[in-house]
Design an enzyme around this catalytic site. Structure first.
Site, mmCIF file in Angstrom:
data_model
loop_
_atom_site.group_PDB
_atom_site.id
_atom_site.type_symbol
_atom_site.label_atom_id
_atom_site.label_comp_id
_atom_site.label_asym_id
_atom_site.label_seq_id
_atom_site.Cartn_x
_atom_site.Cartn_y
_atom_site.Cartn_z
ATOM 1 C CB THR A 1 -2.264 1.131 -3.648
ATOM 2 O OG1 THR A 1 -1.256 1.619 -2.739
ATOM 3 C CG2 THR A 1 -3.041 0.005 -2.992
ATOM 4 C CG ASP B 1 -2.098 0.943 1.049
ATOM 5 O OD1 ASP B 1 -2.121 1.696 0.048
ATOM 6 O OD2 ASP B 1 -2.998 0.933 1.907
ATOM 7 C CB VAL B 2 3.473 2.292 -2.193
ATOM 8 C CG1 VAL B 2 4.236 1.189 -1.486
ATOM 9 C CG2 VAL B 2 3.060 1.812 -3.574
ATOM 10 C CE LYS B 3 -3.920 4.863 0.095
ATOM 11 N NZ LYS B 3 -3.348 3.923 1.082
ATOM 12 N NE ARG B 4 6.236 5.489 -2.961
ATOM 13 C CZ ARG B 4 6.136 5.506 -1.629
ATOM 14 N NH1 ARG B 4 5.039 5.985 -1.078
ATOM 15 N NH2 ARG B 4 7.112 5.059 -0.879
#
Length: 292
Positions: A127, A97-100
């Site tokens: 993510t 879950d990094v949302k880069r």
């Protein structure tokens, strides 16, 4: 895990064997204290390894929240590498879950960090944000497909502050008239449908994040039409601690339900190191009943 190689196929197999529950690995400082761990790189490592051990006996997916490791710097990343490595060795699918999100070579480098085979941080999926346009992550989409990895693109998240952006209507786009969330979801479905082996896959390898408390209809998300082929993976935070009820699973996701991963963190982690295994086992059964 032997057998099918694409992320979508592996996810489909996990659903059949271990169910839909994804256990978040979120070592908040308050949880570390409750678990008797120090707020340090060593503490987040031990916390993560205990969650992996408990999850491996009962479910098939874990999702480390990278921010809680990152705040401990290089040592925190070393701890995360160990947690990811142990989780994958135990046969768990790991969603980082990094949302880069970025453009050009920068977003390509993010993809390499989390999805490249042999990377110290190699996960099964990550993510990612595409609010600069789905085209901005095309290099990562291609790389993920090549490496048999998965992506979950932020579309309609659970935090209320995001609604203004995610429900905004596009003006200049091939999907003009659609909301941002709707356009991202439609673009992901089109990507999955465009793969050469799409007709043989139950689930695509690229999915979206659709929060269970995000009022999908207001975001323009269609939950009533026939499911796409292959099916759309949906990472669904919002159940448990954030307030959504499993009894509303079908009402919330409708025809998208076949691809939904129920992601929970604090509602399970709050059971503590001695109770987490039982908490996961109970929740797996509850999720299975609600999604049947």
């Amino acid at each position: 895990m032997s057998g099918p190689t694409s992320f979508g196929d592996r996810l489909d197999a996990i659903f059949a064997i271990r169910g839909r529950l994804c256990v978040g690995i979120d070592p908040h400082a308050s949880l570390l204290a409750e678990w008797g761990q120090s707020d340090s790189a060593e503490g987040v490592r031990e916390f993560g390894l205990r969650v992996v051990e408990a999850a491996a006996n009962h479910t098939g997916i874990v999702k480390p929240q990278v921010a809680f490791f990152e705040r401990h710097g290089a040592a925190g990343y070393a701890a995360l590498e160990r947690v990811i490595r142990e989780a994958r060795a135990a046969g768990l699918l790991v969603i980082a879950d990094v949302k880069r999100g970025d453009i050009g070579s920068s977003v390509e480098a993010y993809g390499e960090a989390w999805l490249r085979q042999g990377s110290p941080l190699e996960a099964d999926a990550m993510t990612i944000s595409a609010y600069q346009g789905l085209g901005s992550i095309e290099s990562v989409l291609v790389a993920a497909e090549s490496a048999n990895k998965g992506l979950f693109v932020l579309a309609a998240t659970s935090n209320p502050e995001a609604a203004a952006i995610q429900r905004a209507v596009l003006q200049q786009s091939s999907r003009a008239g659609s909301t941002v969330a709707q356009a991202i979801t439609a673009g992901v479905i089109a990507w999955n449908e465009g793969r050469a082996d799409a007709a043989t896959r139950s689930l695509g390898s690229v999915g979206v994040v659709l929060g269970a408390t995000s009022e999908l209809a207001l975001a323009g998300i269609d939950t009533e039409s026939e499911p796409s082929r292959p099916g759309l993976p949906v990472l669904a935070p919002g159940f448990g601690y954030q307030g959504a009820e499993l009894s509303d699973f079908r009402r919330i996701y409708g025809s998208l339900g076949t691809g939904v991963i129920v992601s929970e963190s604090r509602s399970i982690l709050g059971a503590g190191p001695d109770g987490i295994a039982d908490a996961i086992a109970r929740r797996v059964d509850q999720v299975g009943a609600a999604s049947a």
